[in-house]
Design a protein around this motif. Structure first.
Motif, PDB file in Angstrom:
ATOM      1  N   LEU A   1       0.760  -1.642   0.211  1.00  0.00           N
ATOM      2  CA  LEU A   1       0.247  -0.316   0.077  1.00  0.00           C
ATOM      3  C   LEU A   1       1.487   1.056  -0.227  1.00  0.00           C
ATOM      4  O   LEU A   1       0.976   2.278  -0.967  1.00  0.00           O
ATOM      5  CB  LEU A   1      -1.020   0.039   1.095  1.00  0.00           C
ATOM      6  N   ALA A   2       1.611   1.523   0.966  1.00  0.00           N
ATOM      7  CA  ALA A   2       3.035   2.351   0.896  1.00  0.00           C
ATOM      8  C   ALA A   2       3.670   2.379  -0.795  1.00  0.00           C
ATOM      9  O   ALA A   2       3.338   3.669  -0.765  1.00  0.00           O
ATOM     10  CB  ALA A   2       3.714   2.409   1.879  1.00  0.00           C
ATOM     11  N   THR A   3       3.900   1.302  -1.244  1.00  0.00           N
ATOM     12  CA  THR A   3       4.414   1.741  -2.566  1.00  0.00           C
ATOM     13  C   THR A   3       3.109   2.471  -3.859  1.00  0.00           C
ATOM     14  O   THR A   3       3.884   3.640  -4.236  1.00  0.00           O
ATOM     15  CB  THR A   3       4.697   0.464  -2.937  1.00  0.00           C
ATOM     16  N   SER A   4       2.216   1.987  -3.573  1.00  0.00           N
ATOM     17  CA  SER A   4       1.081   2.395  -3.967  1.00  0.00           C
ATOM     18  C   SER A   4       0.331   3.616  -4.052  1.00  0.00           C
ATOM     19  O   SER A   4       0.706   4.453  -4.989  1.00  0.00           O
ATOM     20  CB  SER A   4       0.250   1.802  -4.117  1.00  0.00           C
ATOM     21  N   VAL A   5       1.030   4.188  -2.884  1.00  0.00           N
ATOM     22  CA  VAL A   5       0.333   5.456  -2.405  1.00  0.00           C
ATOM     23  C   VAL A   5       2.423   6.147  -3.311  1.00  0.00           C
ATOM     24  O   VAL A   5       1.228   7.616  -3.379  1.00  0.00           O
ATOM     25  CB  VAL A   5       0.525   5.911  -0.754  1.00  0.00           C
ATOM     26  N   ALA A   6       2.775   5.581  -2.483  1.00  0.00           N
ATOM     27  CA  ALA A   6       4.292   7.046  -3.139  1.00  0.00           C
ATOM     28  C   ALA A   6       4.329   6.995  -5.082  1.00  0.00           C
ATOM     29  O   ALA A   6       4.097   8.424  -5.135  1.00  0.00           O
ATOM     30  CB  ALA A   6       5.531   5.916  -2.554  1.00  0.00           C
ATOM     31  N   ARG A   7       4.194   5.638  -5.507  1.00  0.00           N
ATOM     32  CA  ARG A   7       3.426   6.743  -7.036  1.00  0.00           C
ATOM     33  C   ARG A   7       2.764   6.965  -6.996  1.00  0.00           C
ATOM     34  O   ARG A   7       2.597   8.326  -8.787  1.00  0.00           O
ATOM     35  CB  ARG A   7       2.793   4.660  -7.386  1.00  0.00           C
ATOM     36  N   GLY A   8       1.267   7.219  -6.302  1.00  0.00           N
ATOM     37  CA  GLY A   8       1.043   8.288  -6.770  1.00  0.00           C
ATOM     38  C   GLY A   8       0.870   9.092  -6.639  1.00  0.00           C
ATOM     39  O   GLY A   8      -0.105  10.538  -7.765  1.00  0.00           O
ATOM     40  N   LEU A   9       1.829   9.648  -5.100  1.00  0.00           N
ATOM     41  CA  LEU A   9       1.811  11.107  -4.606  1.00  0.00           C
ATOM     42  C   LEU A   9       3.418  11.512  -6.084  1.00  0.00           C
ATOM     43  O   LEU A   9       3.559  12.331  -6.027  1.00  0.00           O
ATOM     44  CB  LEU A   9       2.407  11.299  -3.955  1.00  0.00           C
ATOM     45  N   VAL A  10       3.893  10.219  -6.593  1.00  0.00           N
ATOM     46  CA  VAL A  10       5.031  10.518  -7.282  1.00  0.00           C
ATOM     47  C   VAL A  10       6.707  11.056  -6.736  1.00  0.00           C
ATOM     48  O   VAL A  10       7.111  11.772  -7.006  1.00  0.00           O
ATOM     49  CB  VAL A  10       5.058  11.542  -8.457  1.00  0.00           C
TER      50      VAL A  10
END
Length: 333
Positions: free
Chosen positions: A180-189
Protein backbone atom coordinates in the motif's frame (compact mmCIF):
# COMPACT_ATOMS: atom_id res chain seq x y z
CA UNK A 1 -11.78 1.04 11.25
CA UNK A 2 -10.07 4.23 10.13
CA UNK A 3 -7.11 5.36 12.16
CA UNK A 4 -7.55 8.81 13.69
CA UNK A 5 -4.75 11.24 12.83
CA UNK A 6 -4.70 14.60 14.61
CA UNK A 7 -2.34 17.20 13.11
CA UNK A 8 -1.52 20.16 15.33
CA UNK A 9 -0.84 23.51 13.63
CA UNK A 10 -0.54 27.09 14.87
CA UNK A 11 -0.20 30.58 13.33
CA UNK A 12 2.85 30.66 11.09
CA UNK A 13 3.16 26.87 10.67
CA UNK A 14 4.85 25.34 7.62
CA UNK A 15 2.05 24.41 5.24
CA UNK A 16 3.89 21.42 3.75
CA UNK A 17 4.41 19.97 7.24
CA UNK A 18 0.65 19.53 7.39
CA UNK A 19 -0.30 19.08 3.73
CA UNK A 20 2.38 16.51 2.86
CA UNK A 21 1.45 13.95 5.54
CA UNK A 22 -2.26 14.71 5.10
CA UNK A 23 -2.04 13.86 1.40
CA UNK A 24 -0.17 10.64 2.16
CA UNK A 25 -2.85 9.57 4.63
CA UNK A 26 -5.61 10.76 2.32
CA UNK A 27 -4.23 8.82 -0.65
CA UNK A 28 -3.90 5.70 1.48
CA UNK A 29 -7.54 6.10 2.45
CA UNK A 30 -8.61 6.39 -1.18
CA UNK A 31 -6.80 3.15 -1.91
CA UNK A 32 -8.13 1.41 1.20
CA UNK A 33 -11.60 2.90 1.83
CA UNK A 34 -12.90 2.05 5.25
CA UNK A 35 -9.47 0.97 6.45
CA UNK A 36 -7.40 4.12 6.05
CA UNK A 37 -7.13 7.30 8.06
CA UNK A 38 -9.40 10.03 9.36
CA UNK A 39 -7.36 13.24 9.43
CA UNK A 40 -8.19 16.18 11.67
CA UNK A 41 -6.32 19.49 11.67
CA UNK A 42 -6.48 21.38 14.94
CA UNK A 43 -5.00 24.59 16.32
CA UNK A 44 -5.18 26.66 19.50
CA UNK A 45 -8.60 28.27 19.48
CA UNK A 46 -9.56 26.72 16.15
CA UNK A 47 -10.90 28.63 13.13
CA UNK A 48 -8.84 30.17 10.30
CA UNK A 49 -5.09 29.72 10.81
CA UNK A 50 -2.55 31.37 8.52
CA UNK A 51 0.47 29.32 7.52
CA UNK A 52 3.86 30.95 7.19
CA UNK A 53 3.36 31.39 3.43
CA UNK A 54 0.04 33.23 3.91
CA UNK A 55 -2.29 30.36 3.00
CA UNK A 56 -5.11 30.02 5.51
CA UNK A 57 -6.59 26.72 6.65
CA UNK A 58 -9.62 26.17 8.86
CA UNK A 59 -8.78 24.07 11.91
CA UNK A 60 -10.71 22.57 14.73
CA UNK A 61 -10.10 23.75 18.29
CA UNK A 62 -7.18 21.97 19.89
CA UNK A 63 -8.74 22.27 23.32
CA UNK A 64 -11.87 20.45 22.18
CA UNK A 65 -10.07 17.30 21.02
CA UNK A 66 -10.89 14.28 23.17
CA UNK A 67 -10.92 10.51 22.93
CA UNK A 68 -8.34 8.04 21.64
CA UNK A 69 -5.94 9.11 18.90
CA UNK A 70 -3.97 6.80 16.69
CA UNK A 71 -1.35 9.33 15.55
CA UNK A 72 -0.71 12.77 17.01
CA UNK A 73 1.44 14.76 14.56
CA UNK A 74 2.85 18.20 15.35
CA UNK A 75 3.85 20.48 12.47
CA UNK A 76 6.80 22.84 12.44
CA UNK A 77 7.40 26.31 11.05
CA UNK A 78 9.41 29.49 11.45
CA UNK A 79 7.05 30.57 14.24
CA UNK A 80 7.88 27.57 16.45
CA UNK A 81 10.29 29.54 18.70
CA UNK A 82 7.38 31.76 19.68
CA UNK A 83 4.98 28.89 20.28
CA UNK A 84 7.44 26.96 22.45
CA UNK A 85 6.59 29.57 25.09
CA UNK A 86 2.83 28.94 24.76
CA UNK A 87 2.12 26.97 27.93
CA UNK A 88 -1.48 26.21 26.94
CA UNK A 89 -0.35 24.73 23.60
CA UNK A 90 2.32 22.61 25.30
CA UNK A 91 -0.18 21.43 27.91
CA UNK A 92 -2.61 20.36 25.17
CA UNK A 93 0.15 18.44 23.38
CA UNK A 94 0.97 16.64 26.63
CA UNK A 95 -2.72 15.85 27.16
CA UNK A 96 -3.31 14.51 23.66
CA UNK A 97 -0.05 12.55 23.61
CA UNK A 98 -1.20 10.66 26.69
CA UNK A 99 -4.14 9.27 24.70
CA UNK A 100 -2.28 8.63 21.45
CA UNK A 101 -0.85 5.34 20.23
CA UNK A 102 2.11 7.21 18.75
CA UNK A 103 3.34 10.79 18.54
CA UNK A 104 5.21 12.38 15.64
CA UNK A 105 6.67 15.70 14.59
CA UNK A 106 7.72 17.25 11.30
CA UNK A 107 10.72 19.56 11.03
CA UNK A 108 11.21 21.80 14.07
CA UNK A 109 7.88 20.69 15.48
CA UNK A 110 10.26 18.50 17.49
CA UNK A 111 10.89 21.54 19.72
CA UNK A 112 7.25 21.47 20.81
CA UNK A 113 7.48 17.77 21.64
CA UNK A 114 10.73 18.37 23.50
CA UNK A 115 9.21 21.23 25.46
CA UNK A 116 6.39 18.87 26.40
CA UNK A 117 8.97 16.42 27.78
CA UNK A 118 8.08 13.77 25.20
CA UNK A 119 11.57 13.46 23.71
CA UNK A 120 13.57 12.95 26.89
CA UNK A 121 16.05 10.10 26.48
CA UNK A 122 14.90 9.56 22.90
CA UNK A 123 16.89 9.56 19.68
CA UNK A 124 15.27 12.11 17.38
CA UNK A 125 15.85 14.28 14.34
CA UNK A 126 14.73 17.66 13.08
CA UNK A 127 15.68 20.08 10.31
CA UNK A 128 19.47 20.07 10.01
CA UNK A 129 19.58 23.83 10.58
CA UNK A 130 17.86 23.43 13.96
CA UNK A 131 19.51 20.22 15.16
CA UNK A 132 22.29 21.91 17.11
CA UNK A 133 19.89 24.20 18.93
CA UNK A 134 17.54 21.32 19.78
CA UNK A 135 20.38 19.35 21.32
CA UNK A 136 21.69 22.36 23.23
CA UNK A 137 18.32 23.44 24.57
CA UNK A 138 17.17 19.98 25.64
CA UNK A 139 20.12 18.15 27.14
CA UNK A 140 18.20 14.89 27.66
CA UNK A 141 17.36 14.59 23.96
CA UNK A 142 19.71 12.69 21.63
CA UNK A 143 19.64 14.55 18.31
CA UNK A 144 20.83 12.97 15.05
CA UNK A 145 20.78 15.64 12.31
CA UNK A 146 21.10 13.33 9.30
CA UNK A 147 18.18 10.84 9.03
CA UNK A 148 15.04 11.86 7.18
CA UNK A 149 13.02 10.35 10.00
CA UNK A 150 13.62 8.36 13.18
CA UNK A 151 11.40 5.94 15.08
CA UNK A 152 12.16 5.57 18.78
CA UNK A 153 9.44 3.50 20.39
CA UNK A 154 6.14 5.34 20.05
CA UNK A 155 7.86 8.60 19.10
CA UNK A 156 8.56 9.43 15.45
CA UNK A 157 10.40 12.56 14.35
CA UNK A 158 11.28 13.76 10.87
CA UNK A 159 13.63 16.21 9.24
CA UNK A 160 12.79 19.39 7.40
CA UNK A 161 9.57 20.13 5.55
CA UNK A 162 9.04 17.47 2.85
CA UNK A 163 10.56 14.84 5.12
CA UNK A 164 7.07 14.76 6.62
CA UNK A 165 6.08 12.84 3.48
CA UNK A 166 8.85 10.30 4.13
CA UNK A 167 7.64 9.97 7.71
CA UNK A 168 3.99 9.52 6.72
CA UNK A 169 4.90 6.87 4.13
CA UNK A 170 6.85 5.01 6.81
CA UNK A 171 3.80 5.13 9.08
CA UNK A 172 1.60 3.78 6.29
CA UNK A 173 4.14 1.01 5.70
CA UNK A 174 4.05 0.13 9.39
CA UNK A 175 0.24 0.16 9.49
CA UNK A 176 -0.67 -1.46 6.17
CA UNK A 177 2.46 -2.93 4.64
CA UNK A 178 4.88 -2.19 1.84
CA UNK A 179 2.44 -2.74 -1.03
CA UNK A 180 0.00 0.00 0.00
CA UNK A 181 2.80 2.43 0.85
CA UNK A 182 4.35 1.81 -2.57
CA UNK A 183 1.03 2.51 -4.27
CA UNK A 184 0.67 5.75 -2.30
CA UNK A 185 4.19 6.83 -3.25
CA UNK A 186 3.55 6.08 -6.91
CA UNK A 187 0.32 8.03 -6.82
CA UNK A 188 2.06 11.04 -5.31
CA UNK A 189 5.09 10.62 -7.62
CA UNK A 190 7.58 10.51 -4.75
CA UNK A 191 10.21 8.08 -3.50
CA UNK A 192 8.99 5.46 -1.05
CA UNK A 193 12.47 5.56 0.50
CA UNK A 194 14.68 8.46 -0.57
CA UNK A 195 18.37 7.59 -0.71
CA UNK A 196 20.72 9.35 1.66
CA UNK A 197 20.00 11.63 4.56
CA UNK A 198 19.67 15.36 5.26
CA UNK A 199 23.38 16.02 4.89
CA UNK A 200 23.11 15.75 1.10
CA UNK A 201 20.85 18.83 1.17
CA UNK A 202 22.81 20.81 3.76
CA UNK A 203 26.13 22.59 3.73
CA UNK A 204 28.40 20.02 5.33
CA UNK A 205 30.83 22.54 6.75
CA UNK A 206 29.02 22.75 10.07
CA UNK A 207 32.08 23.74 12.06
CA UNK A 208 32.90 26.57 14.38
CA UNK A 209 34.61 29.66 12.99
CA UNK A 210 38.07 29.93 14.56
CA UNK A 211 38.62 32.75 17.05
CA UNK A 212 42.12 33.32 15.69
CA UNK A 213 42.38 35.51 12.58
CA UNK A 214 45.30 33.47 11.14
CA UNK A 215 43.25 30.29 11.49
CA UNK A 216 40.23 31.94 9.86
CA UNK A 217 42.45 32.90 6.95
CA UNK A 218 43.84 29.37 6.79
CA UNK A 219 40.32 27.95 6.82
CA UNK A 220 39.45 30.17 3.85
CA UNK A 221 42.65 29.05 2.11
CA UNK A 222 41.70 25.38 2.54
CA UNK A 223 38.22 25.96 1.11
CA UNK A 224 39.58 27.92 -1.85
CA UNK A 225 42.44 25.55 -2.71
CA UNK A 226 41.17 21.98 -2.38
CA UNK A 227 43.77 20.54 -4.75
CA UNK A 228 46.72 22.11 -2.91
CA UNK A 229 48.98 20.33 -0.41
CA UNK A 230 46.74 20.46 2.66
CA UNK A 231 48.68 18.05 4.82
CA UNK A 232 49.23 18.92 8.47
CA UNK A 233 52.92 19.80 7.89
CA UNK A 234 51.99 22.15 5.03
CA UNK A 235 49.13 23.80 6.93
CA UNK A 236 51.21 24.15 10.10
CA UNK A 237 53.94 25.88 8.09
CA UNK A 238 51.38 28.29 6.60
CA UNK A 239 50.07 29.01 10.10
CA UNK A 240 53.61 29.50 11.46
CA UNK A 241 53.14 26.83 14.15
CA UNK A 242 54.61 23.49 15.03
CA UNK A 243 52.58 20.58 13.71
CA UNK A 244 51.54 19.46 17.20
CA UNK A 245 50.53 22.94 18.34
CA UNK A 246 48.70 23.63 15.08
CA UNK A 247 46.68 20.39 15.27
CA UNK A 248 45.72 21.08 18.87
CA UNK A 249 44.68 24.71 18.30
CA UNK A 250 42.84 24.01 15.03
CA UNK A 251 40.85 21.17 16.58
CA UNK A 252 40.05 23.22 19.67
CA UNK A 253 38.78 26.22 17.68
CA UNK A 254 36.88 24.44 14.89
CA UNK A 255 35.72 21.23 16.53
CA UNK A 256 37.40 19.14 13.81
CA UNK A 257 40.93 17.90 13.34
CA UNK A 258 42.77 19.43 10.35
CA UNK A 259 42.50 16.17 8.42
CA UNK A 260 38.76 15.87 8.97
CA UNK A 261 38.20 19.50 8.04
CA UNK A 262 40.18 19.13 4.84
CA UNK A 263 38.21 16.04 3.85
CA UNK A 264 34.89 17.79 4.50
CA UNK A 265 36.00 20.83 2.52
CA UNK A 266 37.10 18.68 -0.41
CA UNK A 267 33.88 16.66 -0.24
CA UNK A 268 31.84 19.86 -0.36
CA UNK A 269 33.86 21.08 -3.36
CA UNK A 270 33.16 17.77 -5.12
CA UNK A 271 29.47 18.10 -4.31
CA UNK A 272 29.31 21.55 -5.88
CA UNK A 273 31.22 20.40 -8.97
CA UNK A 274 28.78 17.52 -9.44
CA UNK A 275 25.85 19.93 -9.22
CA UNK A 276 27.10 22.70 -11.53
CA UNK A 277 29.42 20.97 -14.02
CA UNK A 278 29.38 17.96 -16.30
CA UNK A 279 32.98 17.04 -15.54
CA UNK A 280 33.67 13.29 -15.45
CA UNK A 281 33.98 11.85 -11.96
CA UNK A 282 37.73 11.41 -12.33
CA UNK A 283 38.10 15.12 -13.10
CA UNK A 284 35.82 16.06 -10.20
CA UNK A 285 37.99 13.99 -7.89
CA UNK A 286 41.16 15.72 -9.12
CA UNK A 287 39.76 19.26 -8.91
CA UNK A 288 38.38 18.61 -5.44
CA UNK A 289 41.73 17.35 -4.22
CA UNK A 290 40.49 13.81 -3.65
CA UNK A 291 42.84 12.28 -6.19
CA UNK A 292 40.98 9.31 -7.61
CA UNK A 293 37.44 8.41 -8.54
CA UNK A 294 37.55 5.59 -5.98
CA UNK A 295 38.40 8.06 -3.19
CA UNK A 296 35.61 10.36 -4.35
CA UNK A 297 33.16 7.48 -4.11
CA UNK A 298 34.31 6.46 -0.62
CA UNK A 299 34.21 10.02 0.70
CA UNK A 300 30.76 10.67 -0.79
CA UNK A 301 29.32 7.51 0.72
CA UNK A 302 30.85 8.35 4.09
CA UNK A 303 29.53 11.91 4.20
CA UNK A 304 26.19 11.65 2.40
CA UNK A 305 25.32 7.94 2.12
CA UNK A 306 24.80 8.30 -1.61
CA UNK A 307 27.02 7.76 -4.64
CA UNK A 308 28.44 10.72 -6.59
CA UNK A 309 26.57 9.61 -9.70
CA UNK A 310 23.23 9.45 -7.88
CA UNK A 311 23.81 12.88 -6.37
CA UNK A 312 24.58 14.37 -9.79
CA UNK A 313 21.49 12.85 -11.38
CA UNK A 314 19.28 14.30 -8.67
CA UNK A 315 20.80 17.75 -8.18
CA UNK A 316 22.74 18.82 -11.26
CA UNK A 317 21.75 22.23 -12.59
CA UNK A 318 22.21 23.49 -16.16
CA UNK A 319 25.84 22.97 -17.10
CA UNK A 320 27.80 25.89 -18.56
CA UNK A 321 29.27 25.15 -21.97
CA UNK A 322 32.83 25.69 -20.75
CA UNK A 323 32.36 23.04 -18.09
CA UNK A 324 31.18 20.30 -20.44
CA UNK A 325 32.98 16.97 -20.21
CA UNK A 326 35.71 15.98 -22.62
CA UNK A 327 34.99 12.30 -22.16
CA UNK A 328 31.87 10.31 -21.29
CA UNK A 329 30.53 9.97 -17.77
CA UNK A 330 29.51 6.39 -18.38
CA UNK A 331 31.67 5.24 -15.49
CA UNK A 332 29.57 7.04 -12.84
CA UNK A 333 28.65 4.89 -9.90
Amino acid sequence: MQRRVVIVVFPGFQLLDMAGPADVFGTATLLRPGDGYAVEVVAPGGGPVAAGNGVTVVAGALGDVSGPIDTLLVAGGLSVPRHVEDRALIADIVRLAAGARRVASVCNGAFLLAEAGLLDHRRVTTHWLAAGELGSRYADVEVDPDPLYIEDGDIWTSAGVLSGVDLALALVTRDHGHELATSVARGLVVYLHRPGGQSQFSTPMRVRTPRSEPLRELQAYIDANPAADLSVPALAALAGMSERHFSRVFTEQTGLSPGRYVERSRADTARRLLEVTALPLAAVAREAGLGTQETLYRVFRRHWRISPGDHRRRFRSKVPADRAPTDPISSER
